[in-house]
Design a protein around this motif. Structure first.
Motif, PDB file in Angstrom:
ATOM      1  N   PRO A   1       0.808  -1.219   0.000  1.00  0.00           N
ATOM      2  CA  PRO A   1       0.000   0.000   0.000  1.00  0.00           C
ATOM      3  C   PRO A   1       0.846   1.277   0.000  1.00  0.00           C
ATOM      4  O   PRO A   1       0.486   2.272  -0.648  1.00  0.00           O
ATOM      5  N   PHE A   2       1.971   1.252   0.707  1.00  0.00           N
ATOM      6  CA  PHE A   2       2.849   2.424   0.735  1.00  0.00           C
ATOM      7  C   PHE A   2       3.336   2.761  -0.665  1.00  0.00           C
ATOM      8  O   PHE A   2       3.288   3.920  -1.088  1.00  0.00           O
ATOM      9  N   LEU A   3       3.789   1.743  -1.396  1.00  0.00           N
ATOM     10  CA  LEU A   3       4.276   1.985  -2.750  1.00  0.00           C
ATOM     11  C   LEU A   3       3.138   2.411  -3.673  1.00  0.00           C
ATOM     12  O   LEU A   3       3.328   3.241  -4.569  1.00  0.00           O
ATOM     13  N   GLY A   4       1.953   1.861  -3.453  1.00  0.00           N
ATOM     14  CA  GLY A   4       0.799   2.275  -4.244  1.00  0.00           C
ATOM     15  C   GLY A   4       0.466   3.740  -4.046  1.00  0.00           C
ATOM     16  O   GLY A   4       0.196   4.477  -5.013  1.00  0.00           O
ATOM     17  N   ILE A   5       0.490   4.192  -2.793  1.00  0.00           N
ATOM     18  CA  ILE A   5       0.216   5.604  -2.498  1.00  0.00           C
ATOM     19  C   ILE A   5       1.300   6.494  -3.083  1.00  0.00           C
ATOM     20  O   ILE A   5       1.028   7.564  -3.626  1.00  0.00           O
TER      21      ILE A   5
ATOM     22  N   ALA B   1       6.756  17.284  -4.962  1.00  0.00           N
ATOM     23  CA  ALA B   1       6.200  15.926  -5.036  1.00  0.00           C
ATOM     24  C   ALA B   1       7.258  14.886  -5.386  1.00  0.00           C
ATOM     25  O   ALA B   1       7.426  13.906  -4.643  1.00  0.00           O
ATOM     26  N   PRO B   2       8.001  15.035  -6.490  1.00  0.00           N
ATOM     27  CA  PRO B   2       9.021  14.006  -6.776  1.00  0.00           C
ATOM     28  C   PRO B   2      10.197  14.025  -5.817  1.00  0.00           C
ATOM     29  O   PRO B   2      10.763  12.973  -5.507  1.00  0.00           O
ATOM     30  N   ALA B   3      10.580  15.213  -5.326  1.00  0.00           N
ATOM     31  CA  ALA B   3      11.717  15.288  -4.409  1.00  0.00           C
ATOM     32  C   ALA B   3      11.416  14.577  -3.092  1.00  0.00           C
ATOM     33  O   ALA B   3      12.193  13.746  -2.612  1.00  0.00           O
ATOM     34  N   SER B   4      10.271  14.900  -2.494  1.00  0.00           N
ATOM     35  CA  SER B   4       9.914  14.265  -1.226  1.00  0.00           C
ATOM     36  C   SER B   4       9.537  12.803  -1.424  1.00  0.00           C
ATOM     37  O   SER B   4       9.838  11.947  -0.582  1.00  0.00           O
TER      38      SER B   4
ATOM     39  N   THR C   1      -2.361  12.373   1.697  1.00  0.00           N
ATOM     40  CA  THR C   1      -2.463  10.926   1.930  1.00  0.00           C
ATOM     41  C   THR C   1      -1.085  10.285   1.976  1.00  0.00           C
ATOM     42  O   THR C   1      -0.792   9.468   2.861  1.00  0.00           O
ATOM     43  N   PHE C   2      -0.235  10.663   1.035  1.00  0.00           N
ATOM     44  CA  PHE C   2       1.119  10.113   1.023  1.00  0.00           C
ATOM     45  C   PHE C   2       1.908  10.583   2.237  1.00  0.00           C
ATOM     46  O   PHE C   2       2.652   9.808   2.852  1.00  0.00           O
ATOM     47  N   ALA C   3       1.757  11.865   2.598  1.00  0.00           N
ATOM     48  CA  ALA C   3       2.473  12.386   3.767  1.00  0.00           C
ATOM     49  C   ALA C   3       2.102  11.615   5.030  1.00  0.00           C
ATOM     50  O   ALA C   3       2.954  11.351   5.883  1.00  0.00           O
TER      51      ALA C   3
END
Length: 221
Positions: free
Chosen positions: A18-22, A123-126, A189-191
Motif C-alpha cells: 500500500p505504501f508503494l501504491g500511495i 512531489a518528486p523530491a519528497s 495521503t502520502f504524507a
C-alpha cells in the motif's frame, strides 16, 4: 537483505505494497498536472489567443519551474524530512493551482505556471526521498521503477480526461479545481503514510542492519 514487500520491520504506518501504491499515486498526480498543461496547449492558445511561440513557452513554463527548483527541494527534503515537506507542499501546490482561476493574460499565465512548477517539484523530491528511505534495507531498483510508472500514467489520464473537461460549459475552471483537489488529497495521503525522518526522532535501522563495531570500539576489551 529483506525482500522488497515483506511487511516485517517496514517502518511506515502501512505495509510496503500500500505504501508503494500511495507513492505511485502521488507521482501520478504530479504528472497529471505537468503533462496536462502540455496536453492543453492548443486550448490555452485558443483561450488566450497565443501565437505558436507563446504556446510553446506556456507548455514548457511549468517544466522549467520544476527543473529550477528540483535540487533545492531535494535539499529541503533532506533537511526537514519528506513528510513535513510534502505536508506543507501539497497545500502550496493546491493554492497555486487555484490561482490559475484568476489568470487573464499571457504574462500572468506564464508566471503562475512557472511558480506552479517550482512548488510541484516538492512531489518528486519528497516522494523519492520517502520511498528510498522506507525501503532502506531492501532491493530498491524495482520499487523505484514501479513508482516511476506514475509519470506515463498521469500523462495518459490527462490526455483522456482534460480535453473533455475543458471543452465543457465552464471552460478551464473545473480543470484547475481538479488540479488543486488531487494534489492536496494525494499529497496529504502520502504524507500520512511516510515514516518519520530519522533526524526527527523516528524509526531507526534494525539491529541486524547496523554495521558491526569497528576496531576502535573493541580495542582494549
Amino acid at each position: 537483505m529483506t525482500k522488497p514487500f515483506d511487511p516485517r520491520g517496514f517502518p511506515a504506518p502501512v505495509p510496503p505494497v500500500p505504501f508503494l501504491g500511495i507513492a505511485t499515486l502521488s507521482q501520478t498526480g504530479m504528472s497529471f498536472v505537468q503533462q496536462g498543461i502540455v496536453v492543453m496547449g492548443v486550448y490555452f492558445a485558443s483561450q488566450f489567443r497565443l501565437s505558436l511561440a507563446q504556446m510553446g513557452l506556456v507548455t514548457t513554463a511549468l517544466s522549467l519551474g520544476v527543473m529550477v527548483s528540483m535540487v533545492v527541494m531535494g535539499a529541503v527534503a533532506d533537511r526537514l524530512g519528506p513528510q513535513r515537506l510534502l505536508c506543507f507542499g501539497a497545500a502550496a501546490m493546491a493554492a497555486v493551482s487555484l490561482s490559475l482561476l484568476w489568470v487573464s493574460g499571457f504574462a500572468a499565465l506564464l508566471g503562475v505556471l512557472f511558480v506552479l512548477g517550482v512548488v510541484l517539484a516538492i512531489a518528486p523530491a519528497s516522494g523519492t526521498k520517502a520511498v528510498f528511505t522506507a525501503f532502506f534495507d531492501r532491493p530498491r531498483g524495482m520499487v523505484m521503477g514501479i513508482r516511476q510508472t506514475g509519470v506515463p500514467l498521469g500523462a495518459l489520464i490527462a490526455a483522456s480526461l482534460l480535453p473533455r473537461l475543458a471543452g465543457g460549459p465552464h471552460g478551464f475552471k473545473p480543470m484547475f479545481w481538479l488540479f488543486a483537489a488531487e494534489l492536496l488529497a494525494l499529497g496529504w495521503t502520502f504524507a500520512a503514510a511516510i515514516p518519520k525522518n530519522p533526524a526527527q526522532g523516528g524509526w531507526r535501522p534494525r539491529a541486524h542492519c547496523r554495521p558491526p563495531p569497528g576496531p576502535s570500539r573493541t580495542a582494549g576489551r
